[in-house]
Structures are given as C-alpha cells and as structure tokens.
Design a protein around this motif. Structure first.
Motif, PDB file in Angstrom:
ATOM      1  N   LEU A 103      53.507  44.765  56.072  1.00 16.02           N
ATOM      2  CA  LEU A 103      54.864  45.022  56.549  1.00 16.02           C
ATOM      3  C   LEU A 103      55.832  45.184  55.376  1.00 16.02           C
ATOM      4  O   LEU A 103      56.685  46.079  55.380  1.00 16.02           O
ATOM      5  CB  LEU A 103      55.295  43.867  57.458  1.00 16.02           C
ATOM      6  N   ALA A 104      55.682  44.351  54.361  1.00  9.44           N
ATOM      7  CA  ALA A 104      56.545  44.445  53.172  1.00  9.44           C
ATOM      8  C   ALA A 104      56.399  45.792  52.485  1.00  9.44           C
ATOM      9  O   ALA A 104      57.392  46.421  52.098  1.00  9.44           O
ATOM     10  CB  ALA A 104      56.230  43.303  52.197  1.00  9.44           C
ATOM     11  N   ILE A 105      55.156  46.262  52.338  1.00 13.42           N
ATOM     12  CA  ILE A 105      54.902  47.554  51.689  1.00 13.42           C
ATOM     13  C   ILE A 105      55.592  48.690  52.442  1.00 13.42           C
ATOM     14  O   ILE A 105      56.258  49.541  51.860  1.00 13.42           O
ATOM     15  CB  ILE A 105      53.378  47.823  51.621  1.00 13.42           C
ATOM     16  N   PHE A 106      55.431  48.712  53.756  1.00 15.85           N
ATOM     17  CA  PHE A 106      55.972  49.844  54.510  1.00 15.85           C
ATOM     18  C   PHE A 106      57.478  49.749  54.717  1.00 15.85           C
ATOM     19  O   PHE A 106      58.114  50.765  54.985  1.00 15.85           O
ATOM     20  CB  PHE A 106      55.189  50.054  55.807  1.00 15.85           C
ATOM     21  N   GLU A 162      59.427  55.941  47.361  1.00  8.57           N
ATOM     22  CA  GLU A 162      58.010  56.297  47.283  1.00  8.57           C
ATOM     23  C   GLU A 162      57.277  55.271  46.411  1.00  8.57           C
ATOM     24  O   GLU A 162      57.747  54.897  45.346  1.00  8.57           O
ATOM     25  CB  GLU A 162      57.860  57.684  46.655  1.00  8.57           C
ATOM     26  N   ILE A 163      56.132  54.832  46.880  1.00  2.76           N
ATOM     27  CA  ILE A 163      55.286  53.933  46.093  1.00  2.76           C
ATOM     28  C   ILE A 163      54.213  54.777  45.431  1.00  2.76           C
ATOM     29  O   ILE A 163      53.451  55.467  46.107  1.00  2.76           O
ATOM     30  CB  ILE A 163      54.649  52.846  46.985  1.00  2.76           C
ATOM     31  N   LYS A 164      54.148  54.724  44.104  1.00  2.00           N
ATOM     32  CA  LYS A 164      53.150  55.495  43.370  1.00  2.00           C
ATOM     33  C   LYS A 164      51.821  54.763  43.281  1.00  2.00           C
ATOM     34  O   LYS A 164      50.769  55.388  43.313  1.00  2.00           O
ATOM     35  CB  LYS A 164      53.652  55.802  41.962  1.00  2.00           C
ATOM     36  N   ALA A 165      51.880  53.441  43.129  1.00  2.14           N
ATOM     37  CA  ALA A 165      50.633  52.691  42.938  1.00  2.14           C
ATOM     38  C   ALA A 165      50.858  51.206  43.179  1.00  2.14           C
ATOM     39  O   ALA A 165      51.981  50.706  43.095  1.00  2.14           O
ATOM     40  CB  ALA A 165      50.116  52.904  41.522  1.00  2.14           C
ATOM     41  N   ILE A 166      49.774  50.527  43.429  1.00  2.00           N
ATOM     42  CA  ILE A 166      49.738  49.076  43.494  1.00  2.00           C
ATOM     43  C   ILE A 166      49.282  48.604  42.116  1.00  2.00           C
ATOM     44  O   ILE A 166      48.417  49.237  41.501  1.00  2.00           O
ATOM     45  CB  ILE A 166      48.727  48.593  44.569  1.00  2.00           C
ATOM     46  N   THR A 167      49.837  47.527  41.602  1.00  2.00           N
ATOM     47  CA  THR A 167      49.427  47.036  40.287  1.00  2.00           C
ATOM     48  C   THR A 167      48.829  45.636  40.401  1.00  2.00           C
ATOM     49  O   THR A 167      49.122  44.900  41.348  1.00  2.00           O
ATOM     50  CB  THR A 167      50.622  46.984  39.309  1.00  2.00           C
ATOM     51  N   PHE A 168      48.002  45.270  39.436  1.00  2.00           N
ATOM     52  CA  PHE A 168      47.464  43.907  39.359  1.00  2.00           C
ATOM     53  C   PHE A 168      48.449  42.972  38.659  1.00  2.00           C
ATOM     54  O   PHE A 168      48.287  41.756  38.694  1.00  2.00           O
ATOM     55  CB  PHE A 168      46.136  43.895  38.582  1.00  2.00           C
ATOM     56  N   HIS A 169      49.474  43.544  38.015  1.00  3.55           N
ATOM     57  CA  HIS A 169      50.438  42.755  37.248  1.00  3.55           C
ATOM     58  C   HIS A 169      51.099  41.707  38.153  1.00  3.55           C
ATOM     59  O   HIS A 169      51.690  42.042  39.172  1.00  3.55           O
ATOM     60  CB  HIS A 169      51.487  43.677  36.626  1.00  3.55           C
ATOM     61  N   MET A 170      50.979  40.452  37.804  1.00  6.15           N
ATOM     62  CA  MET A 170      51.582  39.316  38.509  1.00  6.15           C
ATOM     63  C   MET A 170      51.044  39.123  39.934  1.00  6.15           C
ATOM     64  O   MET A 170      51.620  38.369  40.713  1.00  6.15           O
ATOM     65  CB  MET A 170      53.111  39.421  38.533  1.00  6.15           C
ATOM     66  N   MET A 171      49.960  39.796  40.305  1.00  4.76           N
ATOM     67  CA  MET A 171      49.407  39.630  41.649  1.00  4.76           C
ATOM     68  C   MET A 171      48.812  38.231  41.759  1.00  4.76           C
ATOM     69  O   MET A 171      48.137  37.758  40.854  1.00  4.76           O
ATOM     70  CB  MET A 171      48.354  40.690  41.933  1.00  4.76           C
ATOM     71  N   THR A 219      49.646  26.471  49.679  1.00  3.90           N
ATOM     72  CA  THR A 219      50.218  25.128  49.690  1.00  3.90           C
ATOM     73  C   THR A 219      50.179  24.691  51.154  1.00  3.90           C
ATOM     74  O   THR A 219      49.120  24.625  51.732  1.00  3.90           O
ATOM     75  CB  THR A 219      51.640  25.120  49.095  1.00  3.90           C
ATOM     76  N   SER A 220      51.332  24.479  51.756  1.00  4.49           N
ATOM     77  CA  SER A 220      51.362  24.207  53.196  1.00  4.49           C
ATOM     78  C   SER A 220      51.207  25.503  53.992  1.00  4.49           C
ATOM     79  O   SER A 220      51.004  25.478  55.191  1.00  4.49           O
ATOM     80  CB  SER A 220      52.678  23.518  53.575  1.00  4.49           C
ATOM     81  N   HIS A 221      51.336  26.620  53.303  1.00  2.00           N
ATOM     82  CA  HIS A 221      51.163  27.955  53.884  1.00  2.00           C
ATOM     83  C   HIS A 221      50.593  28.855  52.787  1.00  2.00           C
ATOM     84  O   HIS A 221      50.380  28.404  51.671  1.00  2.00           O
ATOM     85  CB  HIS A 221      52.501  28.491  54.412  1.00  2.00           C
ATOM     86  N   TYR A 222      50.372  30.101  53.104  1.00  2.00           N
ATOM     87  CA  TYR A 222      49.903  31.059  52.099  1.00  2.00           C
ATOM     88  C   TYR A 222      51.074  31.873  51.580  1.00  2.00           C
ATOM     89  O   TYR A 222      51.986  32.225  52.329  1.00  2.00           O
ATOM     90  CB  TYR A 222      48.848  32.010  52.684  1.00  2.00           C
ATOM     91  N   GLU A 223      51.033  32.166  50.283  1.00  2.00           N
ATOM     92  CA  GLU A 223      52.031  33.018  49.640  1.00  2.00           C
ATOM     93  C   GLU A 223      51.291  34.038  48.784  1.00  2.00           C
ATOM     94  O   GLU A 223      50.501  33.669  47.930  1.00  2.00           O
ATOM     95  CB  GLU A 223      52.952  32.184  48.764  1.00  2.00           C
ATOM     96  N   LEU A 224      51.542  35.317  49.061  1.00  2.00           N
ATOM     97  CA  LEU A 224      50.963  36.401  48.300  1.00  2.00           C
ATOM     98  C   LEU A 224      52.056  37.032  47.451  1.00  2.00           C
ATOM     99  O   LEU A 224      53.196  37.157  47.904  1.00  2.00           O
ATOM    100  CB  LEU A 224      50.388  37.465  49.233  1.00  2.00           C
ATOM    101  N   GLN A 225      51.721  37.430  46.251  1.00  2.00           N
ATOM    102  CA  GLN A 225      52.699  38.093  45.382  1.00  2.00           C
ATOM    103  C   GLN A 225      52.072  39.364  44.837  1.00  2.00           C
ATOM    104  O   GLN A 225      50.924  39.361  44.404  1.00  2.00           O
ATOM    105  CB  GLN A 225      53.100  37.168  44.245  1.00  2.00           C
ATOM    106  N   ALA A 226      52.838  40.447  44.873  1.00  2.00           N
ATOM    107  CA  ALA A 226      52.363  41.727  44.348  1.00  2.00           C
ATOM    108  C   ALA A 226      53.530  42.547  43.838  1.00  2.00           C
ATOM    109  O   ALA A 226      54.682  42.299  44.211  1.00  2.00           O
ATOM    110  CB  ALA A 226      51.605  42.505  45.430  1.00  2.00           C
ATOM    111  N   ILE A 227      53.215  43.515  43.006  1.00  2.00           N
ATOM    112  CA  ILE A 227      54.211  44.453  42.470  1.00  2.00           C
ATOM    113  C   ILE A 227      53.708  45.856  42.719  1.00  2.00           C
ATOM    114  O   ILE A 227      52.526  46.147  42.533  1.00  2.00           O
ATOM    115  CB  ILE A 227      54.444  44.209  40.963  1.00  2.00           C
ATOM    116  N   VAL A 228      54.617  46.727  43.176  1.00  2.00           N
ATOM    117  CA  VAL A 228      54.274  48.127  43.386  1.00  2.00           C
ATOM    118  C   VAL A 228      55.025  48.977  42.373  1.00  2.00           C
ATOM    119  O   VAL A 228      56.163  48.698  42.032  1.00  2.00           O
ATOM    120  CB  VAL A 228      54.568  48.578  44.832  1.00  2.00           C
ATOM    121  N   ASP A 229      54.350  49.989  41.901  1.00  2.00           N
ATOM    122  CA  ASP A 229      54.901  50.921  40.916  1.00  2.00           C
ATOM    123  C   ASP A 229      55.622  52.046  41.652  1.00  2.00           C
ATOM    124  O   ASP A 229      55.040  52.705  42.510  1.00  2.00           O
ATOM    125  CB  ASP A 229      53.744  51.477  40.074  1.00  2.00           C
ATOM    126  N   LEU A 230      56.884  52.240  41.317  1.00  2.00           N
ATOM    127  CA  LEU A 230      57.686  53.272  41.979  1.00  2.00           C
ATOM    128  C   LEU A 230      57.761  54.540  41.160  1.00  2.00           C
ATOM    129  O   LEU A 230      57.551  54.570  40.016  1.00  2.00           O
ATOM    130  CB  LEU A 230      59.105  52.752  42.229  1.00  2.00           C
TER     131      LEU A 230
END
Length: 140
Positions: free
Chosen positions: A31-34, A115-124, A129-140
C-alpha cells in the motif's frame, strides 16, 4: 497502529510499514509503494494478480516482493490497492504467496504522483518488537 509512514532520503523516498504480523506488514508495504505512485483510494480492485516468491531471509523477501509489485505495475500498466500476503517459513527459506488487486492505469482518473525507478537494499530492514516494522527506500 498506522499502516505506514514516509521519511525523507536525499533524492529518494523511504517508508516504514507496520503490521501485527509479518503478513500485514508486507500488505501495508504494498500500500505504501502504490500511494507513492498514485492515490490508492481512487483505484478499484477489479483485476486480481497472483504470484509466489521464495527468498533466503526476510529482508531479501521484502526486496523481492516490492520488486515483483513494481514489475506488475510497469509491465501490465496497473495500479494496485488491495494486498493479501501469506508468508511461511520452509526450512531455511521464506515463501510468500500474494494476491494483489487493482485496475489498469487511467491517468484521467488516477492522480499521477511520483514514478518509482527501483527498489533499493539501502537501509532495508525487518524488525519485530510488539509488532512488525518494515523499512525500505525506493529510487525515484
């Protein structure tokens, strides 16, 4: 709990997606990506796509999942608004089955954001913890 939030990264956009379990966190990452690309509240869930991926760890699985979402967006010219993810650990790997729903892009109907050009591994990252947290960076 909020579904996701964005943070600034020079020339890129980062996001954190949250969930009570890993499946929900991955769904919210979709959902965040789109919502970077368009406003998903204006996207109908009339067309379904399904895919399956297997990766060696949770971070690689997140990368592969986001890449697959971007692939369907670019190849099928679609926007997605509904994500159903089921993740299972099988031996030393993680298997993800996804069903995503959306519709063909119509820029007269859909707001064009970024527009998203790419997904990166940087800081992924994938944290639990008490829930899940995902972190990602997209290249614009």
């Amino acid at each position: 709990m909020k579904k996701y939030e964005y943070f600034d990264v020079t020339a890129d956009i980062g996001f954190k997606a949250y969930g009570n379990d890993l499946n929900e966190a991955f769904e919210n990452a979709g959902l965040a990506i789109f919502n970077i690309i368009s406003d998903t509240s204006n996207v109908d869930s009339s067309i379904a796509k399904s895919f399956e991926i297997t990766s060696e760890d949770e971070v690689s699985l997140l990368y592969d999942y986001l890449e697959e979402l971007l692939f369907y967006h670019e190849v099928d010219f679609m926007l997605f608004c509904d994500f159903n993810v089921e993740i299972k650990r099988i031996d030393d790997a993680f298997n993800l089955k996804a069903k995503i729903n959306g519709e063909s892009i119509n820029w007269n109907k859909h707001e064009r954001k970024t527009e998203i050009k790419a997904i990166t591994f940087h800081m992924m990252d994938v944290k639990k913890t008490s829930h899940y947290e995902l972190q990602a960076i997209v290249d614009l």
